[in-house]
Design an enzyme around this catalytic site. Sequence first.
Site, PDB file in Angstrom:
ATOM      1  CG  ASP A 342      -3.483  -7.827 -32.444  1.00  0.00           C
ATOM      2  OD1 ASP A 342      -2.265  -7.667 -32.666  1.00  0.00           O
ATOM      3  OD2 ASP A 342      -4.229  -8.424 -33.237  1.00  0.00           O
ATOM      4  CG  HIS A 669      -2.552   0.325 -30.405  1.00  0.00           C
ATOM      5  ND1 HIS A 669      -3.626   0.897 -29.760  1.00  0.00           N
ATOM      6  CD2 HIS A 669      -2.932  -0.925 -30.732  1.00  0.00           C
ATOM      7  CE1 HIS A 669      -4.617   0.028 -29.710  1.00  0.00           C
ATOM      8  NE2 HIS A 669      -4.231  -1.081 -30.293  1.00  0.00           N
ATOM      9  CG  ASP A 717       4.889   8.469 -29.674  1.00  0.00           C
ATOM     10  OD1 ASP A 717       4.461   7.297 -29.712  1.00  0.00           O
ATOM     11  OD2 ASP A 717       5.798   8.836 -28.907  1.00  0.00           O
ATOM     12  CD  GLU A 726      -1.377  -2.576 -33.677  1.00  0.00           C
ATOM     13  OE1 GLU A 726      -2.259  -1.985 -34.338  1.00  0.00           O
ATOM     14  OE2 GLU A 726      -1.531  -3.717 -33.217  1.00  0.00           O
TER      15      GLU A 726
HETATM   16  O1  9MR Z   1      -0.450  -4.024 -41.216  1.00  0.00           O
HETATM   17  C1  9MR Z   1      -1.792  -4.315 -41.579  1.00  0.00           C
HETATM   18  C2  9MR Z   1      -2.224  -3.402 -42.693  1.00  0.00           C
HETATM   19  O2  9MR Z   1      -1.451  -3.639 -43.840  1.00  0.00           O
HETATM   20  C3  9MR Z   1      -3.700  -3.608 -42.971  1.00  0.00           C
HETATM   21  O3  9MR Z   1      -4.127  -2.654 -43.910  1.00  0.00           O
HETATM   22  C4  9MR Z   1      -4.498  -3.462 -41.679  1.00  0.00           C
HETATM   23  C5  9MR Z   1      -5.974  -3.722 -41.873  1.00  0.00           C
HETATM   24  O4  9MR Z   1      -6.234  -5.048 -42.177  1.00  0.00           O
HETATM   25  O5  9MR Z   1      -4.028  -4.381 -40.729  1.00  0.00           O
HETATM   26  C6  9MR Z   1      -2.685  -4.181 -40.376  1.00  0.00           C
HETATM   27  O6  9MR Z   1      -2.302  -5.155 -39.480  1.00  0.00           O
HETATM   28  C7  9MR Z   1      -2.854  -5.146 -38.183  1.00  0.00           C
HETATM   29  C8  9MR Z   1      -3.657  -6.427 -38.015  1.00  0.00           C
HETATM   30  O7  9MR Z   1      -4.794  -6.399 -38.828  1.00  0.00           O
HETATM   31  C9  9MR Z   1      -4.001  -6.730 -36.582  1.00  0.00           C
HETATM   32  N1  9MR Z   1      -2.840  -6.669 -35.737  1.00  0.00           N
HETATM   33  C10 9MR Z   1      -2.182  -5.394 -35.812  1.00  0.00           C
HETATM   34  C11 9MR Z   1      -1.698  -5.139 -37.211  1.00  0.00           C
HETATM   35  C12 9MR Z   1      -0.877  -3.855 -37.301  1.00  0.00           C
HETATM   36  O8  9MR Z   1      -1.649  -2.718 -37.154  1.00  0.00           O
END
Ligand code: 9MR
Length: 746
Positions: A342, A669, A717, A726
């Site tokens: 993102d 992602h 994947d 991601e």
């Molecule tokens: O890595 C993060 C994970 O530990 C959390 O459970 C999750 C939900 O809050 O978010 C993950 O981080 C994401 C973030 O919220 C937004 N950018 C992408 C991150 C990786 O997926």
Amino acid sequence: MKRRRTTLLSLAALLGAALTALPVQQVAAEEVEQVRNGTFDTTTDSWWTSNVGAGPAEGRLCADVPGGTVNRWDSAVGQDGITLVKGETYRFSFKASGVPEGHVVRAIVGQSVAPYETWHEASPVLAESAGSYSYTFTSPVDSAQGQVAFQVGGSADPWRFCLDDVSLLGGVPPEVYEPDTGPRVRVNQVAYLPAGPKNATLVTDATGKLPWELKSAAGTTVARGWTVPRGVDASSGQNVHSIDFGAYRKNGTGFTLIADGETSRPFDIGTAAYERLRLDAVKYYYTQRSGIAIRDDLRPGYGRAAGHVGVAPNQGDTAVPCQPGVCDYTLDVSGGWYDAGDHGKYVVNGGIATWEVLSTYERSLTARTGRPAKLGDGTLALPESGNKVPDILDEARWELEFLLRMQVPDGQPLAGMAHHKIHDEQWTGLPLLPSDDPQKRELHPPTTAATLNLAATAAQAARLYKPYDKAFAARALSAARNAWTAALAHPAVYADPNDGTGGGAYNDNEVSDEFYWAAAELYLTTGERQFADHVLNSPVHTADIFVPYGFDWSRTAAAGRLDLATVPNKLPGRDKVRHSVIAGADKYLGTLRAHPYGMPYAPVDNRYDWGSAHQVLNNAVVLATAYDITGGAKYRDAAVQSMDYVLGRNALNISYVTGYGEANAHQQHSRWYAHQLDPDLPSPPDGTLAGGPNSSIQDPYAQTKLKGCVGQFCYIDDIQSWSTNETAINWNAALTRMASFVADQG
Ligand code: 9MR
């Protein structure tokens, strides 16, 4: 043109079916069409259009798509009023063509109202003659406000899109997804160190030991032995044997391991791959940079315009307001690294990621096997290469400068604290280059956790950059002190767990670990009593922090503990600190030895966490640190062996690092490494770590494919699987740290 019966199963029909004693299964298997007028026989009734000139054409819908739009959704046709039932499986199919060929249609089933969630999407590349496309997915929601839409924007030139036989059939049987796991002999598909451990896992029904052979690239058997039956492995549900071929110590490429009639994927014995990975893992950060154009000469295929510098359609990060009601100033928070796939930038995740990148460098200064020149000036092909500063410090500074900008300025309420995050007001779709993001950017409220992340990393930066830039080191230390003071004054200001629109929440209500970490870094840099006192008085200092999930952006105590153990200092009782790291490593060593896949990760109830691939690596960091402290070979070998899992010795037979290993994750992602959705965009750069198996499979794509998955199998994947696949700056930091450690053991 094809006609399909639209069956609306009324209660009466169901009852009627029951009364005539039809087998129940047959009723349940009735497929129900959800799309109206999907065949366009004479009209395009029931369909809306947006920024296209569309109409019926020989029993199809054809649309003239204008050129010069940016996003897929800038031009579209669709149908609203679609009802979806949570847990029900649907087959979404259509025929489509594009003239000239090569254009992409983003076909979605999603929400027709804000926040326009997408429940299923596919992005086929169209040919001039109509192709048939069909997908099966399971709805993650109940909704009467669904839509089927075909997004055709984003092309510089006009083109013509034609569509026919659109169908969304409910009540179809769920698709059984079978991952292609290749040969049953599972190896590190990249490389084993010549003098290091060499282990593999065989998946087999056999319960007795089996012979194995190691073959050179020329096909000569160079070693042989017997497998060790290990029973059923909880993390995969498979019956497995382990293979130890560590007695073989010769360099080479293209080895294979053969057992039970299966030949493994090829691998090397040598250090070259780790020298390359050590660089690639850090090079990843340059293409994650915000606020600067990425130079194609430095990263061929990855050049792109600067993101969020205030050039339309970006709203820019140069004068970002707060969310309504949060503050009445704007901040220049340009720069930094995009968090993940993102365009958000989050101080807590930026903090732990920066710490681990900086710690990779700091370890090279303090550890007996550390070699600082390996990430020194000129090693990473950065715009700053050649400035006489180690390249890894140049890269980390890009994020540090951003973190410093997130601090609330003097004279404002909560001065000295750090805003938790800055991101788009709404979630955006994929693909979307950073420079094309049109969303409003907002600062979210300051939090204690973000403030302490700033304090910790700025304090660490102050000691590491001092030899290269005294002014920056002083500025960083002063910001760290301000942040520390502000956090003490506001010790319990937490992020809202529901503040997750347009970006992740990253909420964390337990900040005693962040206080501990920040105090430790401030102490290591200044040697001041006040910080030593905080460390020594913190219950975190003596707590058992080396838990199965390991450390993470929300569990940061280990960052402080590992640094207290390795960075020279005079903390009273430091021996105990070092012993606590060794005790933690002993636990991970026990886990690894008991694990037939040889990894230091066995989460409670086999629940793999979000980003598990980096948790495996972070547990390996504790093992590596125990080696750095003690010189004990068992810790070094366990740390090195942990890499095998990440590089292919796993139930899916996949390397979670892009470009490494014959079968590797490469469709992570991401809005800009979105090759899977747009052939003109690149795949993630070599050395990008995928999140890895996640038992909670939060995204609809994974839910469709992986329902009921066991541990290691909860991964796919595909670019749509944001919860298992991601890329993220904190995850690559763990890879950075371990790739460097393993390379140093060559
Ligand atoms: O890595 C993060 C994970 O530990 C959390 O459970 C999750 C939900 O809050 O978010 C993950 O981080 C994401 C973030 O919220 C937004 N950018 C992408 C991150 C990786 O997926």
